[in-house]
Design a protein around this motif. Structure first.
Motif, PDB file in Angstrom:
ATOM      1  N   HIS A 166       0.845  -1.200   0.000  1.00  0.00           N
ATOM      2  CA  HIS A 166       0.000   0.000   0.000  1.00  0.00           C
ATOM      3  C   HIS A 166       0.881   1.251   0.000  1.00  0.00           C
ATOM      4  O   HIS A 166       0.656   2.207   0.747  1.00  0.00           O
ATOM      5  CB  HIS A 166      -0.980  -0.019   1.177  1.00  0.00           C
ATOM      6  CG  HIS A 166      -0.317   0.030   2.532  1.00  0.00           C
ATOM      7  ND1 HIS A 166      -0.997   0.342   3.681  1.00  0.00           N
ATOM      8  CD2 HIS A 166       0.965  -0.180   2.923  1.00  0.00           C
ATOM      9  CE1 HIS A 166      -0.171   0.315   4.724  1.00  0.00           C
ATOM     10  NE2 HIS A 166       1.022   0.015   4.280  1.00  0.00           N
ATOM     11  N   TRP A 167       1.864   1.252  -0.877  1.00  0.00           N
ATOM     12  CA  TRP A 167       2.888   2.301  -0.937  1.00  0.00           C
ATOM     13  C   TRP A 167       2.291   3.649  -1.311  1.00  0.00           C
ATOM     14  O   TRP A 167       2.669   4.686  -0.761  1.00  0.00           O
ATOM     15  CB  TRP A 167       3.961   1.881  -1.949  1.00  0.00           C
ATOM     16  CG  TRP A 167       5.241   2.649  -1.906  1.00  0.00           C
ATOM     17  CD1 TRP A 167       6.351   2.350  -1.172  1.00  0.00           C
ATOM     18  CD2 TRP A 167       5.570   3.836  -2.638  1.00  0.00           C
ATOM     19  NE1 TRP A 167       7.347   3.264  -1.395  1.00  0.00           N
ATOM     20  CE2 TRP A 167       6.886   4.199  -2.304  1.00  0.00           C
ATOM     21  CE3 TRP A 167       4.885   4.639  -3.549  1.00  0.00           C
ATOM     22  CZ2 TRP A 167       7.541   5.303  -2.837  1.00  0.00           C
ATOM     23  CZ3 TRP A 167       5.522   5.759  -4.090  1.00  0.00           C
ATOM     24  CH2 TRP A 167       6.831   6.080  -3.730  1.00  0.00           C
ATOM     25  N   ASP A 217       2.824   1.825 -10.106  1.00  0.00           N
ATOM     26  CA  ASP A 217       2.638   0.444 -10.552  1.00  0.00           C
ATOM     27  C   ASP A 217       3.512   0.185 -11.774  1.00  0.00           C
ATOM     28  O   ASP A 217       3.482   0.950 -12.751  1.00  0.00           O
ATOM     29  CB  ASP A 217       1.171   0.180 -10.920  1.00  0.00           C
ATOM     30  CG  ASP A 217       0.248   0.273  -9.720  1.00  0.00           C
ATOM     31  OD1 ASP A 217       0.727   0.077  -8.584  1.00  0.00           O
ATOM     32  OD2 ASP A 217      -0.955   0.536  -9.916  1.00  0.00           O
ATOM     33  N   SER A 218       4.272  -0.904 -11.734  1.00  0.00           N
ATOM     34  CA  SER A 218       5.205  -1.202 -12.821  1.00  0.00           C
ATOM     35  C   SER A 218       5.105  -2.655 -13.244  1.00  0.00           C
ATOM     36  O   SER A 218       5.098  -3.567 -12.400  1.00  0.00           O
ATOM     37  CB  SER A 218       6.651  -0.919 -12.389  1.00  0.00           C
ATOM     38  OG  SER A 218       6.819   0.433 -12.008  1.00  0.00           O
ATOM     39  N   ALA A 219       5.048  -2.867 -14.558  1.00  0.00           N
ATOM     40  CA  ALA A 219       5.142  -4.200 -15.142  1.00  0.00           C
ATOM     41  C   ALA A 219       6.393  -4.203 -16.016  1.00  0.00           C
ATOM     42  O   ALA A 219       6.465  -3.476 -17.014  1.00  0.00           O
ATOM     43  CB  ALA A 219       3.912  -4.514 -15.979  1.00  0.00           C
ATOM     44  N   VAL A 220       7.379  -4.986 -15.631  1.00  0.00           N
ATOM     45  CA  VAL A 220       8.680  -4.977 -16.298  1.00  0.00           C
ATOM     46  C   VAL A 220       9.002  -6.382 -16.792  1.00  0.00           C
ATOM     47  O   VAL A 220       8.934  -7.348 -16.024  1.00  0.00           O
ATOM     48  CB  VAL A 220       9.797  -4.505 -15.337  1.00  0.00           C
ATOM     49  CG1 VAL A 220      11.139  -4.459 -16.049  1.00  0.00           C
ATOM     50  CG2 VAL A 220       9.457  -3.138 -14.746  1.00  0.00           C
ATOM     51  N   THR A 221       9.344  -6.490 -18.058  1.00  0.00           N
ATOM     52  CA  THR A 221       9.740  -7.778 -18.641  1.00  0.00           C
ATOM     53  C   THR A 221      11.173  -7.665 -19.142  1.00  0.00           C
ATOM     54  O   THR A 221      11.517  -6.713 -19.841  1.00  0.00           O
ATOM     55  CB  THR A 221       8.821  -8.173 -19.812  1.00  0.00           C
ATOM     56  OG1 THR A 221       7.486  -8.290 -19.330  1.00  0.00           O
ATOM     57  CG2 THR A 221       9.252  -9.508 -20.413  1.00  0.00           C
ATOM     58  N   VAL A 222      11.980  -8.637 -18.789  1.00  0.00           N
ATOM     59  CA  VAL A 222      13.392  -8.645 -19.186  1.00  0.00           C
ATOM     60  C   VAL A 222      13.738  -9.973 -19.831  1.00  0.00           C
ATOM     61  O   VAL A 222      13.383 -11.045 -19.309  1.00  0.00           O
ATOM     62  CB  VAL A 222      14.310  -8.398 -17.970  1.00  0.00           C
ATOM     63  CG1 VAL A 222      15.774  -8.604 -18.351  1.00  0.00           C
ATOM     64  CG2 VAL A 222      14.111  -6.997 -17.420  1.00  0.00           C
ATOM     65  N   ARG A 223      14.424  -9.896 -20.960  1.00  0.00           N
ATOM     66  CA  ARG A 223      15.043 -11.080 -21.552  1.00  0.00           C
ATOM     67  C   ARG A 223      16.530 -11.003 -21.241  1.00  0.00           C
ATOM     68  O   ARG A 223      17.179  -9.978 -21.469  1.00  0.00           O
ATOM     69  CB  ARG A 223      14.816 -11.146 -23.062  1.00  0.00           C
ATOM     70  CG  ARG A 223      15.387 -12.424 -23.685  1.00  0.00           C
ATOM     71  CD  ARG A 223      15.031 -12.550 -25.150  1.00  0.00           C
ATOM     72  NE  ARG A 223      13.599 -12.773 -25.324  1.00  0.00           N
ATOM     73  CZ  ARG A 223      13.033 -13.971 -25.251  1.00  0.00           C
ATOM     74  NH1 ARG A 223      13.771 -15.050 -24.985  1.00  0.00           N
ATOM     75  NH2 ARG A 223      11.738 -14.103 -25.431  1.00  0.00           N
ATOM     76  N   VAL A 259       5.354  -4.892  -9.863  1.00  0.00           N
ATOM     77  CA  VAL A 259       5.535  -4.091  -8.657  1.00  0.00           C
ATOM     78  C   VAL A 259       4.296  -3.221  -8.500  1.00  0.00           C
ATOM     79  O   VAL A 259       4.084  -2.285  -9.263  1.00  0.00           O
ATOM     80  CB  VAL A 259       6.815  -3.232  -8.755  1.00  0.00           C
ATOM     81  CG1 VAL A 259       6.964  -2.361  -7.509  1.00  0.00           C
ATOM     82  CG2 VAL A 259       8.036  -4.123  -8.934  1.00  0.00           C
ATOM     83  N   VAL A 260       3.470  -3.558  -7.516  1.00  0.00           N
ATOM     84  CA  VAL A 260       2.165  -2.919  -7.351  1.00  0.00           C
ATOM     85  C   VAL A 260       2.207  -2.010  -6.127  1.00  0.00           C
ATOM     86  O   VAL A 260       2.085  -2.459  -4.995  1.00  0.00           O
ATOM     87  CB  VAL A 260       1.049  -3.972  -7.198  1.00  0.00           C
ATOM     88  CG1 VAL A 260      -0.319  -3.304  -7.238  1.00  0.00           C
ATOM     89  CG2 VAL A 260       1.157  -5.044  -8.288  1.00  0.00           C
ATOM     90  N   GLY A 261       2.359  -0.715  -6.375  1.00  0.00           N
ATOM     91  CA  GLY A 261       2.414   0.237  -5.277  1.00  0.00           C
ATOM     92  C   GLY A 261       1.059   0.763  -4.859  1.00  0.00           C
ATOM     93  O   GLY A 261       0.931   1.391  -3.812  1.00  0.00           O
ATOM     94  N   SER A 262       0.030   0.487  -5.667  1.00  0.00           N
ATOM     95  CA  SER A 262      -1.311   0.983  -5.347  1.00  0.00           C
ATOM     96  C   SER A 262      -2.172  -0.075  -4.675  1.00  0.00           C
ATOM     97  O   SER A 262      -3.388   0.071  -4.584  1.00  0.00           O
ATOM     98  CB  SER A 262      -2.009   1.449  -6.627  1.00  0.00           C
ATOM     99  OG  SER A 262      -2.249   0.347  -7.498  1.00  0.00           O
ATOM    100  N   TRP A 313       1.531  -5.702   2.628  1.00  0.00           N
ATOM    101  CA  TRP A 313       2.743  -6.254   2.004  1.00  0.00           C
ATOM    102  C   TRP A 313       2.524  -7.689   1.524  1.00  0.00           C
ATOM    103  O   TRP A 313       1.914  -8.491   2.221  1.00  0.00           O
ATOM    104  CB  TRP A 313       3.910  -6.256   2.995  1.00  0.00           C
ATOM    105  CG  TRP A 313       5.187  -6.795   2.403  1.00  0.00           C
ATOM    106  CD1 TRP A 313       5.673  -8.066   2.495  1.00  0.00           C
ATOM    107  CD2 TRP A 313       6.127  -6.079   1.604  1.00  0.00           C
ATOM    108  NE1 TRP A 313       6.861  -8.180   1.808  1.00  0.00           N
ATOM    109  CE2 TRP A 313       7.157  -6.965   1.250  1.00  0.00           C
ATOM    110  CE3 TRP A 313       6.186  -4.756   1.152  1.00  0.00           C
ATOM    111  CZ2 TRP A 313       8.249  -6.573   0.466  1.00  0.00           C
ATOM    112  CZ3 TRP A 313       7.275  -4.365   0.379  1.00  0.00           C
ATOM    113  CH2 TRP A 313       8.290  -5.272   0.052  1.00  0.00           C
ATOM    114  N   HIS A 314       3.023  -8.016   0.350  1.00  0.00           N
ATOM    115  CA  HIS A 314       3.099  -9.401  -0.102  1.00  0.00           C
ATOM    116  C   HIS A 314       4.191  -9.489  -1.160  1.00  0.00           C
ATOM    117  O   HIS A 314       4.321  -8.604  -2.000  1.00  0.00           O
ATOM    118  CB  HIS A 314       1.778  -9.888  -0.692  1.00  0.00           C
ATOM    119  CG  HIS A 314       1.741 -11.374  -0.881  1.00  0.00           C
ATOM    120  ND1 HIS A 314       1.314 -12.237   0.111  1.00  0.00           N
ATOM    121  CD2 HIS A 314       2.121 -12.157  -1.922  1.00  0.00           C
ATOM    122  CE1 HIS A 314       1.417 -13.478  -0.324  1.00  0.00           C
ATOM    123  NE2 HIS A 314       1.910 -13.454  -1.557  1.00  0.00           N
TER     124      HIS A 314
END
Length: 329
Positions: free
Chosen positions: A159-160, A216-222, A233-236, A241-242
């Motif tokens: 709940h950032w 809120d961030s959705a990051v994909t890395v190869r 990463v869900v700050g909202s 915490w989880h």
């Protein structure tokens, strides 16, 4: 050196957490508290009666001239880390830096170089490096028991957004970024540290949720070699915490679920919970740093290089989110 004399620069919420850790280490001595906020200093001394007679300073530069210290723990707003860290190194102090190390990969590389030039230790307080479950995971992956890692999924919800509203953490001039650069920094780091994989290409979608920083961030890395990782990463989130991290290899799977760990070794094997007695002992970054300075270990659990790698990945994610295109390393 038989004990380590510390300056603690920044004694707000996280600073008091480090003070609590330091006071439990018999080989550590706190010789100065630094904070421009008298209220924070008063709160620290009220909480820890043994600090009543410890000298306090409003300006870290005065503390560096007057305090007889061997090392500093820096726990100030992120934008101040670089200047304060460089000053501490130039004053001959070893430095333990609260995450996310310093603002930007260029500053991170410059500070690492300075630490090498003055022959001082520089480490980051990424506590997962000293926690039993993550230590077990890293050893399992590095041993090759899971085979080649092919896919990783990392998820963090906090709940950032509401918890930090109105604080310096949502001021980009002080925080240098939002949730991805704050709590999310731990999640990026633990995947890079556990696997040793090198990012090849980054794609990200980020939403500030009406604030001045990422929430809120959705990051994909190869990665080099073909492995893929998704970071959520869900700050909202509405929950406190989880955190979940899943590692899928060609010969096995490991699942971390908010403090508990399950492992399946071999094809079609069942997941088995790893009992607590099999996990390495959990320590604190402060304990680890004191042992490093006293020669009991040869390298910090979380080296400054870890901070540099996380900074590079974070920058690439931000860039991708702005352009809408993948960013190659």
């Amino acid at each position: 050196m038989t004990n380590v004399r510390f300056l603690v620069i920044g004694v707000g919420g996280m600073g008091r957490s480090h003070l609590s850790q330091l006071l439990k280490v018999s080989d550590a001595q706190i010789v100065g508290l630094v904070d421009s906020s008298q209220a924070s200093v008063d709160a620290a001394k009220s909480r820890f009666e043994t600090l009543a007679d410890v000298k306090t300073y409003a300006d870290y530069r005065v503390a560096l001239k007057e305090a007889d210290a061997d090392a500093a723990v820096i726990v100030t707003p992120h934008s101040q880390h670089f200047e304060q860290g460089m000053a501490c190194l130039d004053a001959g102090l070893h430095v333990l830096m609260e995450k996310p190390f310093v603002s930007g990969s260029e500053n991170a590389r410059a500070m690492i170089q300075r630490a090498q030039e003055v022959n001082r230790h520089l480490a980051v307080a990424y506590q997962r490096h000293t926690e039993g479950p993550y230590g077990y995971l890293r050893k399992l992956i590095q041993s090759g028991e899971l085979g080649e890692i092919r896919f990783i999924s990392a998820y963090q919800a906090q709940h950032w957004l509401n918890a930090t509203r109105g604080s310096w953490r949502q001021d980009p001039e002080l925080s240098c970024g939002g949730q991805l650069n704050d709590s999310g920094s731990h999640l990026l780091d633990v995947v890079l540290w556990s696997t040793g994989l090198k990012p090849l290409e980054v794609y990200a979608s980020i939403d500030n949720r009406g604030t001045g920083v990422d929430i809120d961030s959705a990051v994909t890395v190869r990665f080099e070699g073909g492995a893929i990782c998704t970071w959520s990463v869900v700050g909202s989130a509405s929950i406190r915490w989880h955190e979940d991290v899943s590692f899928h290899g060609e010969r096995g799977t490991a699942l971390y679920r908010n403090g508990k760990l399950w492992v399946a070794k071999g094809q079609d094997a069942d997941l088995v919970e790893v009992p607590a007695k099999e996990l390495p002992p959990t320590r604190t970054p402060v304990e680890d740093f004191v042992d490093l300075l006293l020669g009991r270990r040869h390298e910090a659990a979380a080296t400054a290089e870890s901070g540099y790698q996380v900074a590079r990945l974070t920058e690439a994610a931000w860039q991708s989110s702005v352009t809408g295109l993948p960013v190659r390393f």
